[in-house]
Design an enzyme around this catalytic site. Structure first.
Site, PDB file in Angstrom:
ATOM      1  CB  SER A   1      -0.916   0.001   1.226  1.00 51.20           C
ATOM      2  OG  SER A   1      -0.143  -0.095   2.410  1.00 51.20           O
ATOM      3  CG  LEU A   2       0.897   3.805  -2.691  1.00 52.30           C
ATOM      4  CD1 LEU A   2       0.339   4.669  -3.816  1.00 52.30           C
ATOM      5  CD2 LEU A   2       2.384   3.584  -2.878  1.00 52.30           C
TER       6      LEU A   2
ATOM      7  CD  GLU B   1       0.277   5.947 -12.107  1.00 50.57           C
ATOM      8  OE1 GLU B   1      -0.332   5.264 -11.245  1.00 50.57           O
ATOM      9  OE2 GLU B   1       1.352   5.602 -12.611  1.00 50.57           O
TER      10      GLU B   1
ATOM     11  CE  LYS C   1      -5.238   5.029  -2.961  1.00 52.23           C
ATOM     12  NZ  LYS C   1      -6.483   4.269  -2.760  1.00 52.23           N
TER      13      LYS C   1
ATOM     14  NE  ARG D   1      -2.642  -4.258  -1.003  1.00 45.03           N
ATOM     15  CZ  ARG D   1      -2.798  -4.052   0.300  1.00 45.03           C
ATOM     16  NH1 ARG D   1      -3.956  -4.337   0.875  1.00 45.03           N
ATOM     17  NH2 ARG D   1      -1.822  -3.558   1.048  1.00 45.03           N
TER      18      ARG D   1
ATOM     19  CD  GLU E   1      -7.878  -0.646  -7.135  1.00 41.65           C
ATOM     20  OE1 GLU E   1      -8.486  -0.397  -6.076  1.00 41.65           O
ATOM     21  OE2 GLU E   1      -6.714  -1.110  -7.152  1.00 41.65           O
TER      22      GLU E   1
ATOM     23  CE  LYS F   1       2.077   4.230  -8.810  1.00 39.10           C
ATOM     24  NZ  LYS F   1       1.777   3.127  -9.756  1.00 39.10           N
TER      25      LYS F   1
ATOM     26  CE  LYS G   1      -6.549   7.474  -0.182  1.00 37.56           C
ATOM     27  NZ  LYS G   1      -7.227   6.816   0.919  1.00 37.56           N
TER      28      LYS G   1
END
Length: 293
Positions: A12-13, A42, A44, A65, A100, A219, A243
């Site tokens: 995860s990030l 990008e 999310k 995952r 995803e 990233k 977020k």
């Protein structure tokens, strides 16, 4: 479902919640790398993360995952996802990608309209609908849910028959597109000072996108530079997830009901003109009771 062990950890990030935190991440990594590095920025996607394994160009295994190390084998259900290529454009010996799975907003609304007409419980939001659909024991049901996928990372394997490696994340996504994958829309490779404005652009774009997104991913693009920055104990140091603030929308208050709790507390509840908010349709909301007011 049978358990599946990922050969490359699906991590995860680290989340950031303000432009100041985002700029702090950019400034720190950019300073370490010499001040001229490029970043991949990008959307999310708000969905369910899966890994897809190909051998000799053919899709052979798909898994959720899970905890990042062990997931569930949902291969047969993933075969029904229309945007997953069952055969690549080239017969590469071995390839594992991460994507995803999501349910588009249009499909979500169609399903809920049908479920309402049949007296069934409505899906809460597209993400939950996609996750539940992918874990159906009957692949036929999963297929009827019309799921989609965006592939956003090369996990392992060679993208080239001669074993040549990609030097950047952007190059790997471009190559995955050539192989038949649907990769992330609205992605850019940007310099440090260009990132905040594009993140704001993605924030505006999410209201018109055909899918739900809950943030932007930033990233370091160069794969060798990622190794220089390194990994933390649970998240990479070369990427963050920005977020967006909670969504706010206006709608019409139709009426107010008074709910009576088991202890006799009276709490008003609002009946609203349905409005789409944060990936779900809101038509009712609890208001503050008289003690809080």
């Amino acid at each position: 479902f049978e358990k599946f062990t990922h050969t490359v950890r699906m991590g995860s990030l680290t989340d950031v919640f303000s432009e100041e935190e985002l700029i702090d991440f950019i400034d720190k990594t950019n300073a370490i790398l010499g001040g001229d590095t490029l970043y991949s920025v990008e959307p999310k996607i708000d969905g369910l993360s899966v890994s897809l394994t190909y051998r000799d160009g053919v899709f052979v295994k798909g898994a959720t995952r899970g905890d990042g190390i062990t997931g569930e084998d949902v291969t047969e259900n993933l075969r029904t996802v229309r945007s997953i290529p069952l055969k690549l454009t080239e017969p590469l010996p071995y390839l594992v990608v991460r994507g995803e799975v999501y349910m588009s907003r249009r499909v979500f609304e169609e399903h809920n309209a049908k479920r309402e007409a049949e007296g069934q419980q409505l899906f809460a939001n597209p993400r939950n609908a996609a996750a539940g659909s992918l874990r159906q024991l009957d692949p036929k049901i999963a297929g009827e849910r019309k799921l989609d996928i965006f592939v956003f990372n090369l996990q392992e394997g060679s993208l080239y028959a001669d074993g040549r490696e990609c030097l950047t994340h952007t190059e790997s996504l471009d190559r995955l597109t050539e192989l038949g994958f649907v990769t992330l829309p609205e992605r850019r490779s940007l310099k440090a000072d260009e990132i905040p404005a594009f993140v704001r652009h993605l924030g505006e774009y999410r209201t018109e996108a055909t899918f739900d997104m809950d943030g932007a991913v930033i990233k370091i693009d160069n794969l060798a530079e990622r190794k220089r920055i390194g990994e933390g104990t649970s998240t990479p140091k070369w990427a963050v997830a920005y977020k967006y603030p909670p969504e706010e929308k206006k709608t019409k208050l139709l009426s107010i009901d008074i709910q009576v709790g088991r202890t006799g507390v009276l709490t008003p509840a609002a009946n609203l003109e349905p409005v789409r908010l944060a990936g779900t349709t809101v038509s009712r909301a609890t208001l503050h009771n008289i003690d809080i007011i």
